[in-house]
Design a protein around this motif. Structure first.
Motif, PDB file in Angstrom:
ATOM      1  N   SER A   1      -0.323 -15.220  -1.089  1.00 58.37           N
ATOM      2  CA  SER A   1      -0.880 -14.222  -1.694  1.00 58.37           C
ATOM      3  C   SER A   1      -0.035 -13.942  -2.917  1.00 58.37           C
ATOM      4  O   SER A   1       1.047 -13.275  -2.495  1.00 58.37           O
ATOM      5  CB  SER A   1      -1.400 -13.265  -0.917  1.00 58.37           C
ATOM      6  N   SER A   2      -0.130 -14.248  -4.104  1.00 59.69           N
ATOM      7  CA  SER A   2       0.583 -13.977  -5.038  1.00 59.69           C
ATOM      8  C   SER A   2       0.421 -12.388  -5.509  1.00 59.69           C
ATOM      9  O   SER A   2       1.484 -11.996  -6.231  1.00 59.69           O
ATOM     10  CB  SER A   2       0.353 -14.907  -6.506  1.00 59.69           C
ATOM     11  N   SER A   3      -0.386 -11.889  -5.191  1.00 59.39           N
ATOM     12  CA  SER A   3      -0.492 -10.374  -5.466  1.00 59.39           C
ATOM     13  C   SER A   3       0.130  -9.513  -4.767  1.00 59.39           C
ATOM     14  O   SER A   3       0.357  -8.484  -5.129  1.00 59.39           O
ATOM     15  CB  SER A   3      -1.961 -10.065  -5.870  1.00 59.39           C
ATOM     16  N   ASN A   4       0.507 -10.105  -3.381  1.00 60.32           N
ATOM     17  CA  ASN A   4       1.376  -9.192  -2.596  1.00 60.32           C
ATOM     18  C   ASN A   4       2.688  -9.437  -2.705  1.00 60.32           C
ATOM     19  O   ASN A   4       3.352 -10.138  -2.464  1.00 60.32           O
ATOM     20  CB  ASN A   4       1.053  -9.440  -1.252  1.00 60.32           C
ATOM     21  N   SER A   5       3.049  -8.300  -3.608  1.00 61.02           N
ATOM     22  CA  SER A   5       4.478  -8.466  -3.873  1.00 61.02           C
ATOM     23  C   SER A   5       5.380  -7.163  -4.088  1.00 61.02           C
ATOM     24  O   SER A   5       4.906  -6.293  -4.454  1.00 61.02           O
ATOM     25  CB  SER A   5       4.708  -9.251  -5.376  1.00 61.02           C
TER      26      SER A   5
ATOM     27  N   GLU B   1       9.241  -8.104  -5.419  1.00 58.06           N
ATOM     28  CA  GLU B   1       7.713  -8.347  -4.885  1.00 58.06           C
ATOM     29  C   GLU B   1       7.249  -6.984  -4.937  1.00 58.06           C
ATOM     30  O   GLU B   1       7.793  -6.038  -4.479  1.00 58.06           O
ATOM     31  CB  GLU B   1       7.971  -9.060  -3.541  1.00 58.06           C
ATOM     32  N   PHE B   2       5.865  -7.113  -5.042  1.00 55.97           N
ATOM     33  CA  PHE B   2       5.269  -5.783  -5.277  1.00 55.97           C
ATOM     34  C   PHE B   2       4.447  -5.778  -3.750  1.00 55.97           C
ATOM     35  O   PHE B   2       3.615  -6.621  -3.338  1.00 55.97           O
ATOM     36  CB  PHE B   2       4.200  -5.670  -6.159  1.00 55.97           C
ATOM     37  N   MET B   3       4.584  -4.628  -3.149  1.00 49.47           N
ATOM     38  CA  MET B   3       4.017  -4.160  -1.622  1.00 49.47           C
ATOM     39  C   MET B   3       2.880  -3.303  -1.932  1.00 49.47           C
ATOM     40  O   MET B   3       3.007  -2.106  -2.207  1.00 49.47           O
ATOM     41  CB  MET B   3       4.879  -3.813  -0.706  1.00 49.47           C
TER      42      MET B   3
ATOM     43  N   ILE C   1       4.784  -2.115   3.426  1.00 50.79           N
ATOM     44  CA  ILE C   1       3.658  -2.605   3.880  1.00 50.79           C
ATOM     45  C   ILE C   1       2.624  -2.936   2.924  1.00 50.79           C
ATOM     46  O   ILE C   1       2.476  -2.498   1.797  1.00 50.79           O
ATOM     47  CB  ILE C   1       3.035  -1.753   5.058  1.00 50.79           C
ATOM     48  N   ASN C   2       1.942  -4.072   3.110  1.00 41.34           N
ATOM     49  CA  ASN C   2       0.709  -4.574   2.406  1.00 41.34           C
ATOM     50  C   ASN C   2      -0.496  -4.407   2.849  1.00 41.34           C
ATOM     51  O   ASN C   2      -0.613  -4.160   4.162  1.00 41.34           O
ATOM     52  CB  ASN C   2       1.238  -5.818   1.400  1.00 41.34           C
ATOM     53  N   ALA C   3      -1.517  -5.053   2.035  1.00 44.22           N
ATOM     54  CA  ALA C   3      -3.007  -4.916   2.714  1.00 44.22           C
ATOM     55  C   ALA C   3      -3.133  -5.763   3.789  1.00 44.22           C
ATOM     56  O   ALA C   3      -3.991  -5.536   4.523  1.00 44.22           O
ATOM     57  CB  ALA C   3      -4.086  -5.006   1.563  1.00 44.22           C
ATOM     58  N   ALA C   4      -2.322  -6.897   3.703  1.00 49.06           N
ATOM     59  CA  ALA C   4      -2.440  -7.652   5.088  1.00 49.06           C
ATOM     60  C   ALA C   4      -1.711  -7.210   6.245  1.00 49.06           C
ATOM     61  O   ALA C   4      -1.498  -7.807   7.237  1.00 49.06           O
ATOM     62  CB  ALA C   4      -1.763  -9.054   4.948  1.00 49.06           C
ATOM     63  N   ARG C   5      -1.130  -5.914   6.418  1.00 51.72           N
ATOM     64  CA  ARG C   5      -0.434  -5.312   7.442  1.00 51.72           C
ATOM     65  C   ARG C   5       0.790  -6.049   7.732  1.00 51.72           C
ATOM     66  O   ARG C   5       1.309  -6.003   8.759  1.00 51.72           O
ATOM     67  CB  ARG C   5      -1.151  -5.128   8.780  1.00 51.72           C
ATOM     68  N   GLN C   6       1.548  -6.690   6.475  1.00 56.72           N
ATOM     69  CA  GLN C   6       2.827  -7.390   6.703  1.00 56.72           C
ATOM     70  C   GLN C   6       3.808  -6.259   6.218  1.00 56.72           C
ATOM     71  O   GLN C   6       3.653  -5.532   5.334  1.00 56.72           O
ATOM     72  CB  GLN C   6       2.885  -8.439   5.571  1.00 56.72           C
TER      73      GLN C   6
END
Length: 343
Positions: A336-340, A141-143, A190-195
């Motif tokens: 979100s499929s782009s948060n990987s 998965e891309f973060m 971390i990702n843009a959604a702050r996950q």
């Protein structure tokens, strides 16, 4: 020569001499059952296990992946951002260095297949593996926010949220009997959604088992628990789950301080022997007096020299530092499929 004579056939209605005798059917002992081996995969990618329901899409064909750019590298390998040409979906592709013997490659395949069964919003998803041109390559998965390495988090409220997410992922892994063994800021993404998600769980163990046996660079040792470095401590017993908690606590304290807790000169660029001595024989690092009482006790519950005195991930989720804050509902990672993932 006498002609051969065939015996006369028995009468069809001949009565049984012992009608009370029966021949019991053999009973199958299920404990002795041996599963048949699965057929080898028909391509260079490992298909999604049938038992993994709703976890991820089938592994894309390696030829359909387009490398975009390098996003990280370390002692174990290099990570690239890749795009699936058919869907446009973005992944991270970790290329493990070195050519491995066939037995080792099979072990790596088995380990990665276990990683693919992990299904938790706070654990980076493993989508599959390729054995291409002699290199082991793992699709992750891309973060998009990268790792938390070098990040300073002075807000206790946000730090509690980060700790909450990591602990939730860590508690899940521990329930699945998976020990990470290499919790550190560079493995927390971390990702843009702050996950915030845990990366490289299991992968670090694979690298330790299959690559350089002296895979103990200062950057890795820095977050190891005292009893893992010095096996004479704790009567030679190493509890991997408690070891993960030490590494987690050290990472959280580093985020708060903005520096490695054992001192600037004992970080990854410091002296290897002095760092080990500090971890094993000095007092555990503490949160500064300026921090809240909740945060100071939270760190203390993680950084205990005796492993048995450290709280578990599930227990830490009930600590007041975590529970006193109202956590807003976190966006599901599957939305979100782009948060990987990566390094």
């Amino acid at each position: 020569m006498k002609p051969s004579v065939s015996p006369a056939p028995a009468p069809a209605n001949r009565p049984r001499r012992r009608p009370d005798l029966t021949l019991p059917m053999p009973q199958r002992d299920p404990s002795l059952a041996v599963p048949l081996p699965l057929p080898p995969p028909s391509s260079n990618s490992i298909p999604t296990p049938p038992s993994t329901i709703g976890q991820s899409l089938p592994t894309p064909s390696f030829s359909d992946l387009e490398r975009i750019r390098r996003i990280g590298s370390g002692s174990g390998g290099t990570v690239y951002m890749v795009r699936h040409r058919t869907t446009g979906r973005i992944f991270a592709l970790k290329v493990i260095y070195g050519n491995h013997e066939e037995a080792v490659r099979r072990q790596i395949c088995r380990e990665i297949e276990i990683l693919r069964t992990a299904d938790n919003p706070f654990v980076v998803r493993c989508h599959g593996m390729y054995d291409h041109a002699g290199e082991i390559q793992i699709l992750l998965e891309f973060m998009d926010g990268g790792s938390l390495d070098g990040k300073k988090i002075s807000s206790e409220r946000f730090l509690a949220e980060v700790a909450h997410q990591i602990l939730t992922g860590l508690a899940y892994l521990h329930r699945q009997k998976i020990v990470h063994r290499d919790i550190k800021p560079s493995n927390l993404l971390i990702n843009a959604a702050r996950q915030v998600k845990i990366a490289d769980f299991g992968v670090s163990r694979i690298l330790a088992q299959t690559m350089d046996p002296c895979n103990s660079s200062v950057g890795t040792i820095a977050y190891m628990s005292p009893e893992r470095i010095n096996t004479d401590l704790n009567h030679g017993i190493y509890d991997g789950y408690a070891g993960d908690i030490w590494s987690f606590g050290l990472s959280i304290l580093e985020f708060y301080l903005g520096r490695f807790p054992f001192g600037e000169k004992l970080g990854r660029q410091g002296d290897w022997a002095s760092l080990m001595c500090a971890i094993c024989y000095s007092n555990p690092p503490e949160a500064p007096p300026t921090a809240s009482r909740e945060f100071r006790t939270f760190i203390s519950c993680c950084l205990q020299k005796e492993p048995a005195r450290r709280l578990t991930a599930a227990q830490l989720l009930q600590h007041s530092f975590i529970t006193q804050l109202q956590h807003p509902p976190l966006q599901s990672s599957s939305s979100s499929s782009s948060n990987s993932s990566h390094p």
